[in-house]
Design a protein around this motif. Structure first.
Motif, PDB file in Angstrom:
ATOM      1  N   THR A 278       0.641  -1.221   0.107  1.00  0.00           N
ATOM      2  CA  THR A 278      -0.369  -0.280   0.280  1.00  0.00           C
ATOM      3  C   THR A 278       1.212   1.137   0.145  1.00  0.00           C
ATOM      4  O   THR A 278       1.762   1.074  -0.709  1.00  0.00           O
ATOM      5  CB  THR A 278      -1.548  -0.165   1.298  1.00  0.00           C
ATOM      6  N   LEU A 284       2.626 -10.305   5.377  1.00  0.00           N
ATOM      7  CA  LEU A 284       1.733 -10.392   5.925  1.00  0.00           C
ATOM      8  C   LEU A 284       1.274 -11.978   6.575  1.00  0.00           C
ATOM      9  O   LEU A 284       2.204 -12.873   6.517  1.00  0.00           O
ATOM     10  CB  LEU A 284       0.077 -10.626   5.201  1.00  0.00           C
ATOM     11  N   PRO A 327      -3.269 -11.082  11.187  1.00  0.00           N
ATOM     12  CA  PRO A 327      -4.239 -10.938  10.396  1.00  0.00           C
ATOM     13  C   PRO A 327      -5.679 -10.244  11.103  1.00  0.00           C
ATOM     14  O   PRO A 327      -7.227 -10.844  10.467  1.00  0.00           O
ATOM     15  CB  PRO A 327      -4.769 -12.804  10.732  1.00  0.00           C
ATOM     16  N   ALA A 328      -5.300  -9.378  11.840  1.00  0.00           N
ATOM     17  CA  ALA A 328      -6.874  -9.056  12.552  1.00  0.00           C
ATOM     18  C   ALA A 328      -7.163  -7.535  12.264  1.00  0.00           C
ATOM     19  O   ALA A 328      -6.297  -7.480  11.076  1.00  0.00           O
ATOM     20  CB  ALA A 328      -6.293  -8.862  13.767  1.00  0.00           C
ATOM     21  N   CYS A 329      -8.304  -7.436  11.596  1.00  0.00           N
ATOM     22  CA  CYS A 329      -8.481  -6.338  10.796  1.00  0.00           C
ATOM     23  C   CYS A 329      -9.061  -5.432  12.224  1.00  0.00           C
ATOM     24  O   CYS A 329      -9.822  -4.438  12.297  1.00  0.00           O
ATOM     25  CB  CYS A 329     -10.728  -6.614  10.716  1.00  0.00           C
ATOM     26  N   GLU A 330      -7.521  -5.035  12.624  1.00  0.00           N
ATOM     27  CA  GLU A 330      -6.906  -3.307  13.282  1.00  0.00           C
ATOM     28  C   GLU A 330      -5.590  -3.045  12.737  1.00  0.00           C
ATOM     29  O   GLU A 330      -5.094  -3.914  12.614  1.00  0.00           O
ATOM     30  CB  GLU A 330      -7.050  -4.105  14.882  1.00  0.00           C
ATOM     31  N   SER A 331      -5.788  -1.260  12.526  1.00  0.00           N
ATOM     32  CA  SER A 331      -4.831  -0.920  11.877  1.00  0.00           C
ATOM     33  C   SER A 331      -3.553  -1.624  12.770  1.00  0.00           C
ATOM     34  O   SER A 331      -2.660  -0.927  11.953  1.00  0.00           O
ATOM     35  CB  SER A 331      -5.386  -0.003  11.560  1.00  0.00           C
ATOM     36  N   ASP A 333      -2.487  -3.714  14.131  1.00  0.00           N
ATOM     37  CA  ASP A 333      -1.981  -5.398  14.601  1.00  0.00           C
ATOM     38  C   ASP A 333      -0.598  -5.441  13.282  1.00  0.00           C
ATOM     39  O   ASP A 333      -1.115  -5.448  12.347  1.00  0.00           O
ATOM     40  CB  ASP A 333      -3.434  -5.827  13.810  1.00  0.00           C
ATOM     41  N   TYR A 366      -9.532 -12.985  20.952  1.00  0.00           N
ATOM     42  CA  TYR A 366     -10.515 -12.114  20.471  1.00  0.00           C
ATOM     43  C   TYR A 366     -10.353 -12.756  18.665  1.00  0.00           C
ATOM     44  O   TYR A 366      -8.632 -13.180  18.458  1.00  0.00           O
ATOM     45  CB  TYR A 366      -9.664 -11.249  20.132  1.00  0.00           C
ATOM     46  N   LEU A 367     -11.038 -12.057  18.625  1.00  0.00           N
ATOM     47  CA  LEU A 367     -11.757 -13.112  16.998  1.00  0.00           C
ATOM     48  C   LEU A 367     -11.908 -14.453  16.801  1.00  0.00           C
ATOM     49  O   LEU A 367     -11.874 -14.750  15.600  1.00  0.00           O
ATOM     50  CB  LEU A 367     -10.915 -12.309  16.160  1.00  0.00           C
ATOM     51  N   ARG A 369      -9.660 -16.557  17.654  1.00  0.00           N
ATOM     52  CA  ARG A 369      -8.459 -16.676  16.910  1.00  0.00           C
ATOM     53  C   ARG A 369      -8.020 -18.277  18.303  1.00  0.00           C
ATOM     54  O   ARG A 369      -8.388 -17.706  19.726  1.00  0.00           O
ATOM     55  CB  ARG A 369      -7.550 -15.572  17.209  1.00  0.00           C
TER      56      ARG A 369
END
Ligand SMILES: Cc1ncc(COP(=O)(O)O)c(C=O)c1O
Length: 399
Positions: A278, A284, A327-331, A333, A366-367, A369
């Motif tokens: 980006t 990742l 892998p978390a949907c958190e910036s 992370d 969380y999530l 996981r």
């Protein structure tokens, strides 16, 4: 982009386990995976015992409460500092009681007073209101807040004037009197100014504040100098200062390291999932904030290396700088920034070092996981010391 996450200033140090063994563990137990080198644990204990001599060592088990870690430290003569009913239960489970046990915390529950009392623990008193709550005839230390700004992240500083911990130096003499009047036995004073402290002068200042109390307290049996030592700390220097303060009271020295005993022994293994670009180059991986919270919580920097790949040669231009993202949907992370890695490929194994303290201990589901497995390397083979959670484990308590 936080410069503080750059590993450039750090010397990489994974836990001296051969690359073939790390690949073997990742293959057998899956990733993300916490691995620990038993020899590194033993070496850390030996360094502490050598530096602090006759001081009694209590391991702050919040750093890593795995039962196998606790048993190993207990067998080496180390006691435990516990800050929750669950930690007291772990200590009891591995056979610790009496002199081997400290019960601490700023807001202890009735369950902690009861369990600590039953096991004959010493309590660290954090406020005047505790005197009537303690089990009758308790042995206690009084935690002093020295009101010092120290060299660590704000969230890791515990001895600052605005911190919730301990009592002010002025409150100490009347509190000692009140504890005695209530039938308890104040053994002495306790100070812990924070975690991952970078500047040894902070300890000198804190111990100095305690020593200033000597004319107001008289001699005491114990001075507990806490923990908080950075991994590169000058232990003999800290020990000298701590013993000097203890001698001012005619006291025995106790210490409470957490991180120092376990951090270097532990490594988080994670596999590359892929790469993307980006505004940054991201590598990742299959571990994230749920497995290692410290970078997000404290801006902590952990060394990262590619397991078994040729040593990184930045000069040869084969290496890019990658941000390691989970892998978390958190910036937030992101586990590390600007990590030099040779062209990461899906499936590559990476080692995140110095992760034995506050790594697995702070992992979460969380999530939904599954918290990772943990394995111990004894120099020739692995022992699985915690199996990986399953999704069913995570929801087992739910209706
Ligand atoms: C009272 C007390 N003692 C000891 C420790 C251990 O600190 P460290 O792991 O930085 O040595 C902590 C950690 O927060 C603590 O709160």
């Amino acid at each position: 982009m936080s410069a503080s996450l750059s590993p450039a200033a750090r010397t990489p140090s994974v836990a001296r386990i051969p690359a073939a063994a790390l690949h073997d563990a990742a293959g057998r137990f899956g990733t993300p995976l916490y691995v620990y080198n038993a020899a590194e644990l033993d070496a850390a204990v030996a360094r502490v015992q050598a530096a602090f001599g006759d001081a009694r060592v209590y391991y702050a088990m919040k750093a890593n409460p795995n039962l196998s870690v606790l048993r190993r430290l207990f067998a080496a003569g180390v006691g435990f500092e516990c800050v929750s009913p669950g930690e007291i239960a772990r200590a009891e489970h591995v056979g610790a009681a009496g002199d081997a046990l400290l019960v601490n915390g700023p807001a202890k529950s009735d369950a902690e007073y009861a369990a600590g009392g039953r096991l004959g623990a010493t309590f660290i008193v954090d406020r005047a209101g505790e005197a009537p709550l303690l089990p009758p005839g308790s042995r206690v230390l009084v935690r002093v807040n020295p009101a010092l700004a120290v060299s660590t992240h704000d969230h890791l500083a515990t001895g600052a004037a605005n911190s919730k911990f301990g009592v002010t130096p002025e409150q100490v003499p009347p509190l000692l009197d009140a504890l005695r009047a209530a039938g308890h036995t104040p053994l002495g004073l306790h100070v812990h100014i924070g975690s991952a402290i970078r500047d040894a002068h902070d300890f000198t200042a804190a111990f100095g504040r305690l020593a200033e109390l000597r004319p107001h307290t008289g001699p005491l049996a114990v001075l507990d100098a806490g923990g908080g030592w950075g991994l590169d700390a000058d232990l003999p220097g800290i020990a000298r200062e701590a013993w000097a303060a203890a001698h001012a009271f005619g006291a025995q020295l106790w210490v409470e390291p957490g991180r120092y005993l376990v951090a270097r022994a532990g490594t988080l293994l994670t596999r590359v999932v892929g790469t993307k670009r980006t505004g940054r180059d991201f590598c990742l991986v299959d571990a994230g904030m749920t497995e290692l919270m410290r970078p997000m919580l404290y801006g902590a920097v952990h060394p990262v290396t590619a397991v078994g790949k040729a040593a990184v040669d930045e000069a040869a231009g084969e290496v890019g700088l990658w941000d390691l993202a989970g892998p978390a949907c958190e910036s937030g992370d992101v586990l590390a920034r600007d990590v030099p890695l040779p062209a990461p490929q899906r499936g590559d194994l990476l080692a995140i070092g110095e992760a034995g303290a506050y790594g697995a201990a702070m992992s979460s589901s969380y999530l939904t996981r599954s918290r990772p497995a943990e394995a111990l390397w004894d120099g020739s083979d692995w022992t699985l010391i915690r199996r990986r959670e399953t999704p069913q484990d995570v929801w087992a308590m739910e209706l």
